[in-house]
Motif scaffolding. Structure first.
Motif, mmCIF file in Angstrom:
data_model
loop_
_atom_site.group_PDB
_atom_site.id
_atom_site.type_symbol
_atom_site.label_atom_id
_atom_site.label_comp_id
_atom_site.label_asym_id
_atom_site.label_seq_id
_atom_site.Cartn_x
_atom_site.Cartn_y
_atom_site.Cartn_z
ATOM 1 N N PRO A 1 -27.214 24.465 -12.149
ATOM 2 C CA PRO A 1 -27.698 23.193 -11.609
ATOM 3 C C PRO A 1 -28.102 22.299 -12.785
ATOM 4 N N ALA A 2 -27.753 21.044 -12.712
ATOM 5 C CA ALA A 2 -28.068 20.142 -13.824
ATOM 6 C C ALA A 2 -27.970 18.697 -13.382
ATOM 7 N N VAL A 3 -28.600 17.855 -14.159
ATOM 8 C CA VAL A 3 -28.500 16.411 -13.985
ATOM 9 C C VAL A 3 -27.870 15.872 -15.267
ATOM 10 N N VAL A 4 -26.698 15.252 -15.109
ATOM 11 C CA VAL A 4 -25.988 14.679 -16.258
ATOM 12 C C VAL A 4 -26.257 13.182 -16.256
ATOM 13 N N PRO A 5 -26.873 12.649 -17.319
ATOM 14 C CA PRO A 5 -27.168 11.215 -17.346
ATOM 15 C C PRO A 5 -25.890 10.388 -17.417
ATOM 16 N N PRO A 6 -25.953 9.147 -16.946
ATOM 17 C CA PRO A 6 -24.749 8.292 -16.930
ATOM 18 C C PRO A 6 -24.072 8.167 -18.289
ATOM 19 N N GLU A 7 -24.833 8.189 -19.378
ATOM 20 C CA GLU A 7 -24.215 8.035 -20.706
ATOM 21 C C GLU A 7 -23.417 9.270 -21.126
ATOM 22 N N ALA A 8 -23.666 10.426 -20.510
ATOM 23 C CA ALA A 8 -22.893 11.644 -20.799
ATOM 24 C C ALA A 8 -21.734 11.824 -19.824
ATOM 25 N N TYR A 9 -21.680 10.994 -18.797
ATOM 26 C CA TYR A 9 -20.636 11.129 -17.776
ATOM 27 C C TYR A 9 -19.220 10.965 -18.345
ATOM 28 N N PRO A 10 -18.964 10.036 -19.293
ATOM 29 C CA PRO A 10 -17.604 9.930 -19.848
ATOM 30 C C PRO A 10 -17.106 11.247 -20.465
ATOM 31 N N THR A 11 -17.998 12.018 -21.074
ATOM 32 C CA THR A 11 -17.612 13.321 -21.629
ATOM 33 C C THR A 11 -17.183 14.259 -20.508
ATOM 34 N N LEU A 12 -17.948 14.284 -19.436
ATOM 35 C CA LEU A 12 -17.620 15.114 -18.276
ATOM 36 C C LEU A 12 -16.299 14.669 -17.654
ATOM 37 N N LEU A 13 -16.082 13.372 -17.557
ATOM 38 C CA LEU A 13 -14.842 12.819 -17.005
ATOM 39 C C LEU A 13 -13.640 13.236 -17.851
ATOM 40 N N GLU A 14 -13.773 13.162 -19.177
ATOM 41 C CA GLU A 14 -12.668 13.559 -20.057
ATOM 42 C C GLU A 14 -12.372 15.046 -19.933
ATOM 43 N N MET A 15 -13.391 15.866 -19.808
ATOM 44 C CA MET A 15 -13.177 17.307 -19.611
ATOM 45 C C MET A 15 -12.438 17.558 -18.300
ATOM 46 N N SER A 16 -12.795 16.844 -17.264
ATOM 47 C CA SER A 16 -12.123 16.983 -15.971
ATOM 48 C C SER A 16 -10.651 16.592 -16.080
ATOM 49 N N ARG A 17 -10.378 15.514 -16.788
ATOM 50 C CA ARG A 17 -8.984 15.075 -16.975
ATOM 51 C C ARG A 17 -8.184 16.127 -17.739
ATOM 52 N N GLN A 18 -8.796 16.694 -18.777
ATOM 53 C CA GLN A 18 -8.100 17.720 -19.551
ATOM 54 C C GLN A 18 -7.869 18.987 -18.722
ATOM 55 N N LEU A 19 -8.832 19.347 -17.885
ATOM 56 C CA LEU A 19 -8.673 20.514 -17.017
ATOM 57 C C LEU A 19 -7.510 20.355 -16.048
ATOM 58 N N ASN A 20 -7.280 19.122 -15.614
ATOM 59 C CA ASN A 20 -6.218 18.854 -14.646
ATOM 60 C C ASN A 20 -4.889 18.485 -15.299
ATOM 61 N N HIS A 21 -4.838 18.456 -16.621
ATOM 62 C CA HIS A 21 -3.605 18.098 -17.332
ATOM 63 C C HIS A 21 -2.600 19.250 -17.218
ATOM 64 N N PRO A 22 -1.316 18.936 -17.109
ATOM 65 C CA PRO A 22 -0.304 19.993 -16.998
ATOM 66 C C PRO A 22 -0.311 21.007 -18.143
ATOM 67 N N ASN A 23 -0.772 20.631 -19.338
ATOM 68 C CA ASN A 23 -0.739 21.594 -20.442
ATOM 69 C C ASN A 23 -1.722 22.754 -20.257
ATOM 70 N N THR A 24 -2.617 22.676 -19.269
ATOM 71 C CA THR A 24 -3.524 23.794 -18.996
ATOM 72 C C THR A 24 -2.918 24.804 -18.033
ATOM 73 N N ARG A 25 -1.728 24.500 -17.507
ATOM 74 C CA ARG A 25 -1.137 25.402 -16.519
ATOM 75 C C ARG A 25 0.387 25.564 -16.626
#
Length: 135
Positions: free
Chosen positions: A103-127
């Motif tokens: 459980p965690a609270v991610v501040p809005p200024e750290a959200y772009p990092t989380l968004l980029e990780m999500s994009r990389q997780l869903n990129h075809p090169n991970t599968r």
């Protein structure tokens, strides 16, 4: 067991690894003005074993090993890929994906990092795998 789930093109097999992490982070927008809140814990490990054809010459494309520390102590994602060889030739791939989230609270200024990780997780090169077969 999923027989014959690769596409063959000349001397190559292309396939997508089943059971990816997908949208494990729960990202639903490109930006955030309020903190991102995750309420629960997640602790999961997924191992996919792929038996390679006897005519496999090489594995050219496979997910990179990685360890990601998520922002705000949200957790850790880890991917590892092992090529099992016998007599100098690849016979099996073992792809392990693990996630530990808190459980965690991610501040809005750290959200772009989380968004980029999500994009990389869903990129075809991970599968995606590309396997070369001997002629």
């Amino acid at each position: 067991k999923i027989p014959r789930f690769a596409v063959r093109s000349a001397n190559y097999l292309y396939l997508s690894i089943p059971g990816g992490m997908g949208d494990v982070l729960g990202i639903q927008s490109d930006s955030r003005e309020m903190p991102f809140y995750r309420a629960g814990y997640a602790d999961a490990v997924s191992t996919t074993r792929i038996k390679l054809p006897a005519t496999t010459a090489a594995v050219h494309l496979l997910p990179e090993d990685m360890i990601w520390q998520l922002p705000s102590s949200l957790g850790v994602l880890q991917f590892t890929t092992e090529i099992v060889e016998e007599d100098g030739r690849p016979v099996e791939l073992a792809i392990r994906r693990s996630i530990k989230m808190n459980p965690a609270v991610v501040p809005p200024e750290a959200y772009p990092t989380l968004l980029e990780m999500s994009r990389q997780l869903n990129h075809p090169n991970t599968r995606t795998l590309l396997i070369e077969l001997a002629e």
